[in-house]
Design an enzyme around this catalytic site. Structure first.
Site, PDB file in Angstrom:
ATOM      1  CB  CYS A   1     -48.915  68.015 -11.613  1.00 52.05           C
ATOM      2  SG  CYS A   1     -48.057  66.872 -12.683  1.00 52.05           S
TER       3      CYS A   1
ATOM      4  CG  HIS B   1     -53.351  67.555 -12.336  1.00 55.77           C
ATOM      5  ND1 HIS B   1     -52.866  69.091 -12.316  1.00 55.77           N
ATOM      6  CD2 HIS B   1     -52.603  66.860 -13.355  1.00 55.77           C
ATOM      7  CE1 HIS B   1     -52.121  69.213 -13.038  1.00 55.77           C
ATOM      8  NE2 HIS B   1     -51.358  68.566 -13.575  1.00 55.77           N
TER       9      HIS B   1
ATOM     10  CD  GLU C   1     -55.216  71.344 -11.198  1.00 52.35           C
ATOM     11  OE1 GLU C   1     -55.383  70.250 -10.500  1.00 52.35           O
ATOM     12  OE2 GLU C   1     -54.860  72.145 -11.587  1.00 52.35           O
TER      13      GLU C   1
END
Lengths: 81, 242
Positions: free
Chosen positions: B85, B202, B204
């Site tokens: 990002c 994302h 994660e």
């Protein structure tokens, strides 16, 4: 010495913010609005009095930082005051 | 193995990235942006957030953070670097990846889960994926509309540097499956050497099922595996200085 730098998205890059502003102006009844391009404006104050040097340095600043040359173009204007 | 996660002022996904590494049983270290050395690191993550408040342009000021010299050096030596990002935006502004980000096509900040297709599996962050695998990943950005001049996009495609694309759940690119207007529905790319990867979604934040998806695990798990078996490792600093 002062310089002005105008940064705008290149004509080939779609400007969604400018489009929204144009639509808002149309909503206000400004039917003659065809397009709006939104940009940034910088005023840079410099030491030194030589206009040619100042213009060269501010152009370099625009190229290196103030504008992203991938998507933006810029125009440098020197204020002789 | 150890992930070094760079923390900029305004990063907000740094701890998510570190936690994702721990979920996989790997080590993670947070590295402050004012440091000039990464320390122990097998891979580097530039996390999501709003580094330096996104002043001027997203990622534009972060490239001047002292740590970025070490990140560029690590990348140059072939070390795996992942920009997520805002981290992707930093890599673009730092010139470690080609192109730039502009405002989302519809101006809206998009915060939702989207299908993301893995197009190339010969990068450290996709090596455990199947080609064409569709991951269910969250996005959260206002400026994720990837742009590059036509010749650059052409060379990205020709060199298979488009790694992730926005698609529908079946992996098909449709009008409605591109959330931000990115050219060629690009969600992530890599550099020519294929060790530096940036993506807007994302992974994660999608490493445990209770968070809505654990599809993101495979991104860091790929890196852990690729580094362990020696496919993607930074060359020693001395060799690179010649």
């Amino acid at each position: 010495m002062r310089a002005r730098v105008y940064v705008t998205l290149k004509p080939s890059v779609f400007d969604p913010q400018g489009r929204v502003v144009a639509d808002a102006l149309l909503s206000l009844g400004y039917e003659d609005v065809k397009d709006v391009r939104q940009g940034k404006f910088f005023e840079v104050e410099l030491d030194g009095g030589d206009p040619a040097t100042a213009e060269a340095r501010v152009t370099e600043m625009a190229e290196k930082l103030l504008a992203n040359p991938v998507i933006e173009s810029y125009r440098v204007e020197l204020l002789r005051s | 193995m150890t992930f070094a996660v760079v923390v900029f002022p305004g990063s907000n996904s740094d701890r998510d990235a570190a936690e994702a590494a721990r979920v996989l049983g790997e080590r993670a270290r947070l590295v402050w942006h004012k440091d000039t050395e990464l320390g122990e690191a097998d891979a580097v993550i530039l996390p999501g957030g709003f580094a330096h408040g996104d002043y001027l342009r997203t990622g534009a000021i972060a490239r001047f953070s002292p740590i970025m010299g070490a990140v560029a050096d690590f990348a140059e030596r072939g070390g795996p670097v992942l920009g997520i990002c805002n981290g992707f935006q930093v890599l673009l502004e730092a010139g470690l990846l080609p192109g730039a980000m502009v405002r989302n096509r519809d101006i809206k900040f998009r915060c939702e889960f989207v299908p993301v297709r893995v197009d190339q599996v010969d990068t450290p962050f996709t090596s455990a994926c199947a080609p064409g695998q569709v991951l269910h990943l969250p996005i959260a950005h206002g400026e994720g509309n990837y742009y590059a001049p036509p010749d650059v996009v052409e060379s990205l495609e020709a060199n298979r540097q488009v790694i992730f694309r926005y698609t529908d759940r079946s992996g098909a690119m449709t009008e409605g499956s591109n959330p931000n207007g990115s050219v060629h529905a690009i969600a992530g790319i890599c550099n020519a050497a294929r060790n530096v990867v940036g993506l807007m979604p994302h992974p994660e934040r999608a490493c445990e099922a209770p968070l809505g998806s654990d599809d993101g695990r495979i991104v860091l798990a790929s890196a852990a595996e690729a580094i362990r078996d020696g496919r993607f490792r930074a060359r020693p600093a001395a060799a690179a200085s010649r």
